[in-house]
Design a protein around this motif. Structure first.
Motif, mmCIF file in Angstrom:
data_model
loop_
_atom_site.group_PDB
_atom_site.id
_atom_site.type_symbol
_atom_site.label_atom_id
_atom_site.label_comp_id
_atom_site.label_asym_id
_atom_site.label_seq_id
_atom_site.Cartn_x
_atom_site.Cartn_y
_atom_site.Cartn_z
ATOM 1 N N SER A 94 -6.018 -1.619 5.450
ATOM 2 C CA SER A 94 -5.383 -1.645 4.133
ATOM 3 C C SER A 94 -4.055 -0.900 4.150
ATOM 4 O O SER A 94 -3.063 -1.364 3.568
ATOM 5 C CB SER A 94 -6.324 -1.025 3.096
ATOM 6 O OG SER A 94 -7.548 -1.728 3.031
ATOM 7 N N PHE A 98 -0.392 -2.757 3.542
ATOM 8 C CA PHE A 98 0.547 -2.344 2.489
ATOM 9 C C PHE A 98 1.890 -1.939 3.081
ATOM 10 O O PHE A 98 2.954 -2.364 2.598
ATOM 11 C CB PHE A 98 -0.044 -1.170 1.695
ATOM 12 C CG PHE A 98 0.886 -0.626 0.655
ATOM 13 C CD1 PHE A 98 1.052 -1.288 -0.557
ATOM 14 C CD2 PHE A 98 1.615 0.540 0.874
ATOM 15 C CE1 PHE A 98 1.923 -0.800 -1.524
ATOM 16 C CE2 PHE A 98 2.477 1.041 -0.077
ATOM 17 C CZ PHE A 98 2.639 0.358 -1.280
ATOM 18 N N GLY A 101 3.528 -5.048 4.838
ATOM 19 C CA GLY A 101 3.896 -6.021 3.820
ATOM 20 C C GLY A 101 5.151 -5.611 3.067
ATOM 21 O O GLY A 101 6.003 -6.448 2.738
ATOM 22 N N SER A 102 5.284 -4.316 2.790
ATOM 23 C CA SER A 102 6.491 -3.820 2.122
ATOM 24 C C SER A 102 7.728 -4.044 2.989
ATOM 25 O O SER A 102 8.789 -4.427 2.498
ATOM 26 C CB SER A 102 6.330 -2.329 1.802
ATOM 27 O OG SER A 102 5.204 -2.102 0.963
ATOM 28 N N GLY A 124 1.819 -11.574 0.975
ATOM 29 C CA GLY A 124 0.609 -10.932 0.454
ATOM 30 C C GLY A 124 -0.660 -11.640 0.881
ATOM 31 O O GLY A 124 -1.663 -10.992 1.215
#
Length: 525
Positions: A94, A98, A101-102, A124
């Motif tokens: 996770s 995150f 992905g950013s 996403g």
């Protein structure tokens, strides 16, 4: 489990894994050939390079270190603590999803919204697919540790390919959403297959003398956690080395999305044999070496029959992958143009495509040797040696990225293959030096497996000359009849090479018959 049983299980696992990878690569091969007719090069570049890199990075960094550490021992372990440790892959995944992905959304250059729409949602959804796959990690490790080699999830691959084909035909305007849906279906089916297998065939955790799979106390094994941390640092560097060209393409923009799409197709075609043959062998026999050898111990301090078996297996594996790699190198040079023309037409056979695939033919040979040498090295190294190797991997990572950047500006996409060849050669040298020191002073010399027989070398050299002359004479713009003649010439040369293997590499033939083929004859009797 005795050493012989471990060897038999590893060999069986390798053969089943090879079969699985063959099915997977054939499906992917056919899907890519189908996809080329319906999508643009730019969309292929975004999916196959940018988004797939996000997915593979999240999954690899979240689970690889746990897999290496948790499979280092035998089945008689405290599986409650191991399962607790494995559940940490989900929160770690996770965090990676995150963070990465950013980066993919706000730091990297986004594709043109008109030619490749829906980029942000696709990032996403691919991150979500990575987390979904991590749910099956405890089950995967249990299956590997207990040699449940028949647990294979071809259904997930078929589901992904079928959904992609249906959506491309019925709703091509969905663009990236098609590939996002296919990836989510793949990972969801993967988790479901593992869960159903354990529930149906095992009934309860007591069947394996292992605990239930829900995370609970006692806490994790601290020694195993420290080993995991060592492998984590190593896996971070290994991921850069493995996917280095994709990182260079993604972060340095040395190729357009269209060029990335073409490169990725040729890359997958060129490395197909390496992935569906060499990778399963590496994964299965890493487990064998890890169970037979005592990590960090000198040869004289271990059971000599186990060491003898490990040395014999290593020598035969080196000879096996060397023979396969040499065959691919020799015939790949003369048949790259024809293969690309059949697969993708002028889109692939024109430009740098044939040169790229010819370079890959030699790169496959290096991949083959490196896979076996590193699987032995990683299984035998102590924690301290793993730490020292991390430093070497760091130097290799930096040099590889620098080489990739400059060679790409010089030779285009071919520069990526050249950089990979140099990097792989350095990794092979490091592993060979370790293996030589490991067996120094002992009666075993497994590195002799890298010495092919003179008859085999002669057959390969003669076949290479004949194939090159055949390509110049019959291929590839004179019609299908001449192409078939070129293929027939190659088939005849290949039969001659295989005959030389049977005549001169008798030890390898006996090994293959004893470990990979004998179970079929037993079933018949």
């Amino acid at each position: 489990m005795s050493s012989r049983d471990v060897l038999k299980s590893a060999a069986t696992s390798a053969s089943y894994n090879v079969l699985l990878q063959v099915v997977f690569r054939v499906l992917t091969f056919l899907l890519n050939a189908f996809t080329l007719r319906f999508v643009s090069k730019e969309l292929l570049g975004v999916v196959n390079v940018r988004l797939t890199l996000l997915y593979s990075t999240v999954v690899f960094l979240s689970r690889e270190a746990f897999r290496r550490a948790c499979l280092s021992g035998g089945t008689e372990q405290n599986w409650r603590q191991i399962i607790n440790l494995l559940w940490l892959t989900l929160p770690l995944g996770s965090l990676w999803a995150f963070a990465l992905g950013s980066v993919w959304l706000w730091l990297l250059e986004a594709p043109d919204s008109h030619s490749v729409p829906h980029y942000a949602p696709a990032v996403g959804l691919f991150g979500l697919a990575a987390l979904q796959e991590l749910l099956a990690e405890p089950l995967w490790v249990l299956a590997q540790a207990h040699m449940f080699v028949r647990l294979k999830v071809i259904l997930a691959m078929v589901a992904r390919c079928a959904l992609t084909a249906v959506l491309l035909l019925s709703a091509p305007q969905l663009g990236l959403y098609i590939f996002c849906a296919a990836q989510l279906v793949y990972t969801g089916t993967l988790v479901l297959c593992y869960a159903v297998y354990f529930l149906h065939f095992l009934g309860s955790a007591e069947t394996l003398h292992t605990p239930a799979l829900s995370p609970r106390s006692p806490a994790v094994n601290q020694k195993l956690a420290r080993l995991t941390w060592s492998f984590f640092k190593q896996s971070f560097l290994k991921q850069i080395l493995t996917e280095g060209e994709r990182y260079v393409m993604t972060f340095l923009n040395v190729l357009s999305f269209g060029d990335q799409g073409v490169y990725d197709i040729v890359n997958n075609l060129g490395s197909m044999v390496a992935r569906f043959v060499f990778l399963p062998i590496e994964e299965s026999f890493y487990i064998f070496f890890a169970k037979v050898l005592e990590r960090g111990q000198k040869v004289r301090d271990q059971r000599q029959d186990n060491v003898a078996m490990a040395a014999e297996v290593l020598e035969c594996l080196l000879k096996l992958v060397l023979v396969i790699g040499l065959i691919i190198t020799v015939f790949g040079y003369s048949y790259s143009d024809l293969a690309l023309d059949i697969y993708g037409g002028s889109l692939l056979s024109s430009g740098t495509g044939p040169s790229l695939l010819r370079c890959y033919s030699f790169y496959v040979l290096l991949l083959a040797v490196n896979g076996v040498t590193e699987c032995f090295t990683f299984a035998a190294m102590s924690k301290e040696e793993v730490e020292r190797y991390n430093v070497a991997m760091l130097a290799l990572s930096v040099s590889f990225l620098v080489l990739s950047y400059f060679l790409t500006w010089w030779q285009g996409s071919v520069g990526f293959v050249l950089a990979n060849c140099l990097n792989m050669a350095l990794r092979i040298v490091h592993s060979l030096l370790y293996i030589r020191r490991y067996f120094e002073g002992s009666p075993w010399a497994p590195l002799n497996g890298l010495l092919p027989s003179p008859l085999l070398l002669f057959a390969l050299g003669l076949s290479g000359v004949i194939s090159c002359l055949s390509e110049a004479t019959f291929c590839c713009d004179r019609g299908w009849l001449f192409r078939l003649v070129h293929v027939a010439v190659g088939a005849g040369c290949l039969l001659g090479v295989l005959a030389s293997v049977l005549l001169s590499e008798t030890r390898l033939v006996r090994f293959l018959h004893a470990q990979l083929l004998s179970r079929y004859t037993k079933k018949e009797t």
